[in-house]
Design a protein around this motif. Structure first.
Motif, PDB file in Angstrom:
ATOM      1  N   TYR B  48       0.832  -1.182   0.000  1.00 24.68           N
ATOM      2  CA  TYR B  48       0.000   0.000   0.000  1.00 24.68           C
ATOM      3  C   TYR B  48       0.875   1.243   0.000  1.00 24.68           C
ATOM      4  CZ  TYR B  48       0.632  -0.093   5.134  1.00 24.68           C
ATOM      5  OH  TYR B  48       1.150  -0.123   6.409  1.00 24.68           O
ATOM      6  N   SER B  49       0.246   2.347  -0.354  1.00 23.30           N
ATOM      7  CA  SER B  49       0.971   3.608  -0.460  1.00 23.30           C
ATOM      8  C   SER B  49       0.143   4.704   0.201  1.00 23.30           C
ATOM      9  CB  SER B  49       1.207   3.957  -1.925  1.00 23.30           C
ATOM     10  OG  SER B  49       1.659   5.289  -2.061  1.00 23.30           O
ATOM     11  N   MET B  50       0.802   5.494   1.031  1.00 19.67           N
ATOM     12  CA  MET B  50       0.106   6.567   1.726  1.00 19.67           C
ATOM     13  C   MET B  50       0.151   7.879   0.942  1.00 19.67           C
ATOM     14  SD  MET B  50       1.199   4.140   3.816  1.00 19.67           S
ATOM     15  CE  MET B  50       2.839   4.551   4.413  1.00 19.67           C
ATOM     16  N   ASN B  51       1.075   7.975   0.014  1.00 24.16           N
ATOM     17  CA  ASN B  51       1.166   9.167  -0.835  1.00 24.16           C
ATOM     18  C   ASN B  51       2.309   8.960  -1.826  1.00 24.16           C
ATOM     19  OD1 ASN B  51       0.628  11.807  -1.815  1.00 24.16           O
ATOM     20  ND2 ASN B  51       0.081  12.460   0.252  1.00 24.16           N
ATOM     21  N   VAL B  52       2.571   9.949  -2.630  1.00 18.79           N
ATOM     22  CA  VAL B  52       3.632   9.849  -3.629  1.00 18.79           C
ATOM     23  C   VAL B  52       4.961   9.515  -2.946  1.00 18.79           C
ATOM     24  CG1 VAL B  52       4.936  11.119  -5.370  1.00 18.79           C
ATOM     25  CG2 VAL B  52       2.463  11.451  -5.170  1.00 18.79           C
ATOM     26  N   GLU B  53       5.636   8.513  -3.491  1.00 19.28           N
ATOM     27  CA  GLU B  53       6.951   8.061  -3.013  1.00 19.28           C
ATOM     28  C   GLU B  53       6.906   7.457  -1.605  1.00 19.28           C
ATOM     29  OE1 GLU B  53       9.182   7.790  -5.094  1.00 19.28           O
ATOM     30  OE2 GLU B  53       9.123   9.415  -6.548  1.00 19.28           O
ATOM     31  N   VAL B  54       5.741   7.134  -1.097  1.00 26.21           N
ATOM     32  CA  VAL B  54       5.616   6.505   0.229  1.00 26.21           C
ATOM     33  C   VAL B  54       4.859   5.204   0.077  1.00 26.21           C
ATOM     34  CG1 VAL B  54       4.830   6.733   2.614  1.00 26.21           C
ATOM     35  CG2 VAL B  54       5.528   8.777   1.327  1.00 26.21           C
ATOM     36  N   THR B  55       5.579   4.083   0.231  1.00 20.97           N
ATOM     37  CA  THR B  55       4.939   2.777   0.114  1.00 20.97           C
ATOM     38  C   THR B  55       5.328   1.906   1.294  1.00 20.97           C
ATOM     39  OG1 THR B  55       6.738   1.822  -1.184  1.00 20.97           O
ATOM     40  CG2 THR B  55       4.955   2.892  -2.410  1.00 20.97           C
ATOM     41  N   ASP B  56       4.529   0.879   1.540  1.00 20.99           N
ATOM     42  CA  ASP B  56       4.833  -0.046   2.627  1.00 20.99           C
ATOM     43  C   ASP B  56       4.290  -1.429   2.280  1.00 20.99           C
ATOM     44  OD1 ASP B  56       4.667   0.336   6.272  1.00 20.99           O
ATOM     45  OD2 ASP B  56       5.870  -0.953   4.980  1.00 20.99           O
ATOM     46  N   LYS B  57       4.929  -2.443   2.861  1.00 24.21           N
ATOM     47  CA  LYS B  57       4.530  -3.814   2.589  1.00 24.21           C
ATOM     48  C   LYS B  57       3.239  -4.150   3.303  1.00 24.21           C
ATOM     49  CE  LYS B  57       9.282  -5.460   2.111  1.00 24.21           C
ATOM     50  NZ  LYS B  57      10.326  -6.349   2.674  1.00 24.21           N
ATOM     51  N   GLY B  58       2.433  -4.960   2.624  1.00 24.04           N
ATOM     52  CA  GLY B  58       1.257  -5.528   3.256  1.00 24.04           C
ATOM     53  C   GLY B  58       1.610  -6.887   3.829  1.00 24.04           C
ATOM     54  N   ASP B  59       0.692  -7.821   3.716  1.00 26.60           N
ATOM     55  CA  ASP B  59       0.899  -9.142   4.308  1.00 26.60           C
ATOM     56  C   ASP B  59       1.605 -10.134   3.384  1.00 26.60           C
ATOM     57  OD1 ASP B  59      -2.312  -8.634   5.724  1.00 26.60           O
ATOM     58  OD2 ASP B  59      -0.390  -8.533   6.774  1.00 26.60           O
ATOM     59  N   VAL B  60       1.530  -9.918   2.082  1.00 27.79           N
ATOM     60  CA  VAL B  60       2.116 -10.867   1.132  1.00 27.79           C
ATOM     61  C   VAL B  60       2.901 -10.142   0.043  1.00 27.79           C
ATOM     62  CG1 VAL B  60       0.526 -12.789   1.508  1.00 27.79           C
ATOM     63  CG2 VAL B  60      -0.120 -10.957  -0.060  1.00 27.79           C
ATOM     64  N   PRO B  61       3.977  -9.450   0.386  1.00 23.24           N
ATOM     65  CA  PRO B  61       4.691  -8.644  -0.607  1.00 23.24           C
ATOM     66  C   PRO B  61       5.699  -9.412  -1.468  1.00 23.24           C
ATOM     67  CG  PRO B  61       5.708  -8.392   1.542  1.00 23.24           C
ATOM     68  CD  PRO B  61       4.499  -9.282   1.734  1.00 23.24           C
ATOM     69  N   GLU B  62       6.030 -10.651  -1.075  1.00 25.99           N
ATOM     70  CA  GLU B  62       7.109 -11.375  -1.765  1.00 25.99           C
ATOM     71  C   GLU B  62       6.763 -11.599  -3.222  1.00 25.99           C
ATOM     72  OE1 GLU B  62       7.110 -11.823   2.457  1.00 25.99           O
ATOM     73  OE2 GLU B  62       5.590 -12.500   1.006  1.00 25.99           O
ATOM     74  N   GLY B  63       7.704 -11.242  -4.094  1.00 24.75           N
ATOM     75  CA  GLY B  63       7.529 -11.453  -5.524  1.00 24.75           C
ATOM     76  C   GLY B  63       6.887 -10.283  -6.244  1.00 24.75           C
TER      77      GLY B  63
END
Lengths: 114, 113
Positions: B48-63
């Motif tokens: 998920y992303s909170m704004n431009v250039e700001v992202t974070d992993k959720g529960d299944v980010p691998e791949g």
């Protein structure tokens, strides 16, 4: 870690029957709660949401849900279902301080017989 | 019309061939997110992303990879797809204040053979 549990995997009802779908979550802080519906072959649509205030919230299409904080529950209800309510229903939670992270339950498939 | 647009709707690809699923929203939403939906598992958040250039992993980010260079776009990148990434993918967006409900796109059904 946060989690959401929906007790019923598949519910089959006749038209005009009453519906209650269970949803429990695990998180100790302030939460926002949602129910989404997914009609066959379609994307998710928001049915209703709870942020604060009256724990009984009303949504679209005659659905309502009650937030019981002591039971960590947010059950979905409808007094009289219709064939057109056949769909999959998802409960979802996000914590107040993790706005982007929305966690879904496994879903409950509802089949309504005409 | 306010909406989240994903492309393509259907995609069949082979193992290892890089692909990108695009997502665009016209609601000026700050938050955007990718989910995958698998039978019996519900929807699981990938990134998920909170704004431009700001992202974070959720529960299944691998791949998976994502980028948020513009507010309206949030592409999902599979650098080397594998068959276990065969799934139904949904992009979603929401405003950063007030209403916390996500609006979902129509989905992308991906098959990796």
């Amino acid at each position: 870690a946060q989690s959401v549990s929906q007790h019923n995997h598949h519910v089959i009802l006749s038209e005009a029957a009453s519906l209650e779908l269970g949803c429990n979550y695990s998180y100790g802080g302030t939460v926002n709660l949602f129910w989404y519906v997914q009609y066959p072959g379609q994307h998710l649509q928001l049915l209703l949401k709870y942020f604060s205030g009256d724990p009984l919230v009303k949504g679209i299409k005659g659905f309502e849900a009650e937030f019981i904080k002591s039971k960590f529950s947010f059950n979905l209800r409808k007094p009289s279902v219709q064939w057109s309510d056949t769909a999959e229903y998802f409960c979802a939670v996000n914590s107040y301080n993790q706005g982007g992270k929305l966690i879904f339950g496994q879903g409950t498939e509802l089949s309504v017989k005409p | 019309e306010a909406q989240v647009t994903q492309n393509p709707r259907y995609l069949i690809t082979v193992t290892g061939k890089k692909l990108t699923v695009t997502c665009s929203q016209n609601m000026n939403h700050e938050y955007m997110s990718w989910y995958r939906q698998d039978p019996g598992l519900g929807l699981r958040q990938i990134y998920y992303s909170m704004n431009v250039e700001v992202t974070d992993k959720g529960d299944v980010p691998e791949g998976y990879k994502v980028s948020r260079k513009e507010k309206r776009n949030f592409p999902l990148i599979l650098e080397s797809p594998s068959p276990n990434q065969t799934s139904l993918y949904f992009c979603a967006s929401r405003t950063g204040v007030g209403n916390y409900g996500y609006t979902f796109g129509s989905g992308t059904r991906l098959t990796v053979v």
